[in-house]
Design an enzyme around this catalytic site. Sequence first.
Site, mmCIF file in Angstrom:
data_model
loop_
_atom_site.group_PDB
_atom_site.id
_atom_site.type_symbol
_atom_site.label_atom_id
_atom_site.label_comp_id
_atom_site.label_asym_id
_atom_site.label_seq_id
_atom_site.Cartn_x
_atom_site.Cartn_y
_atom_site.Cartn_z
ATOM 1 N N LEU A 5 0.809 -1.205 0.000
ATOM 2 C CA LEU A 5 0.000 0.000 0.000
ATOM 3 C C LEU A 5 0.850 1.268 0.000
ATOM 4 O O LEU A 5 0.499 2.258 -0.638
ATOM 5 C CB LEU A 5 -0.948 -0.021 1.199
ATOM 6 C CG LEU A 5 -2.006 1.070 1.245
ATOM 7 C CD1 LEU A 5 -2.864 1.052 -0.011
ATOM 8 C CD2 LEU A 5 -2.870 0.893 2.474
ATOM 9 N N ILE B 26 1.956 1.997 -3.521
ATOM 10 C CA ILE B 26 0.795 2.438 -4.298
ATOM 11 C C ILE B 26 0.468 3.889 -3.947
ATOM 12 O O ILE B 26 0.192 4.708 -4.829
ATOM 13 C CB ILE B 26 -0.410 1.508 -4.053
ATOM 14 C CG1 ILE B 26 -0.117 0.120 -4.627
ATOM 15 C CG2 ILE B 26 -1.686 2.087 -4.667
ATOM 16 C CD1 ILE B 26 -1.079 -0.960 -4.184
ATOM 17 N N HIS B 27 0.530 4.225 -2.678
ATOM 18 C CA HIS B 27 0.299 5.598 -2.235
ATOM 19 C C HIS B 27 1.338 6.538 -2.847
ATOM 20 O O HIS B 27 0.999 7.619 -3.356
ATOM 21 C CB HIS B 27 0.347 5.656 -0.705
ATOM 22 C CG HIS B 27 0.204 7.027 -0.137
ATOM 23 N ND1 HIS B 27 -0.915 7.802 -0.304
ATOM 24 C CD2 HIS B 27 1.069 7.768 0.603
ATOM 25 C CE1 HIS B 27 -0.743 8.961 0.304
ATOM 26 N NE2 HIS B 27 0.452 8.963 0.869
ATOM 27 N N ALA B 28 2.586 6.139 -2.836
ATOM 28 C CA ALA B 28 3.658 6.956 -3.405
ATOM 29 C C ALA B 28 3.427 7.197 -4.894
ATOM 30 O O ALA B 28 3.594 8.326 -5.382
ATOM 31 C CB ALA B 28 5.015 6.287 -3.181
#
Length: 99
Positions: free
Chosen positions: A70, A73-75
């Site tokens: 996650l 993915i956030h980055a």
Amino acid sequence: MNEVYEQTCFQIISFAGTAKSCFLEAIECAKAKGDPSELLKEGNDAIQQASISHQKALTLDANGELEVGLLLIHAETILSSAETVRDLSQTIIDLLINK
């Protein structure tokens, strides 16, 4: 490997967040009839650094040396958002300056 994962993700997040802020500040600067060129340069420099970190993540992933979670993915979401703001900021600034 977890330390490399976190470090790479936080580099992307930090640089991309800085870039996005610079582009948004450049728009505000143009609205105030200032010169946004330095903010645009700073934003482009930061997004370049984020892209270098992202390329490192892609290389590590291709070598099977990077976890995907996650945080990554956030980055990538923040990087994508910064790229979109960069692309739109120049158009917005051009419209503000030429009106």
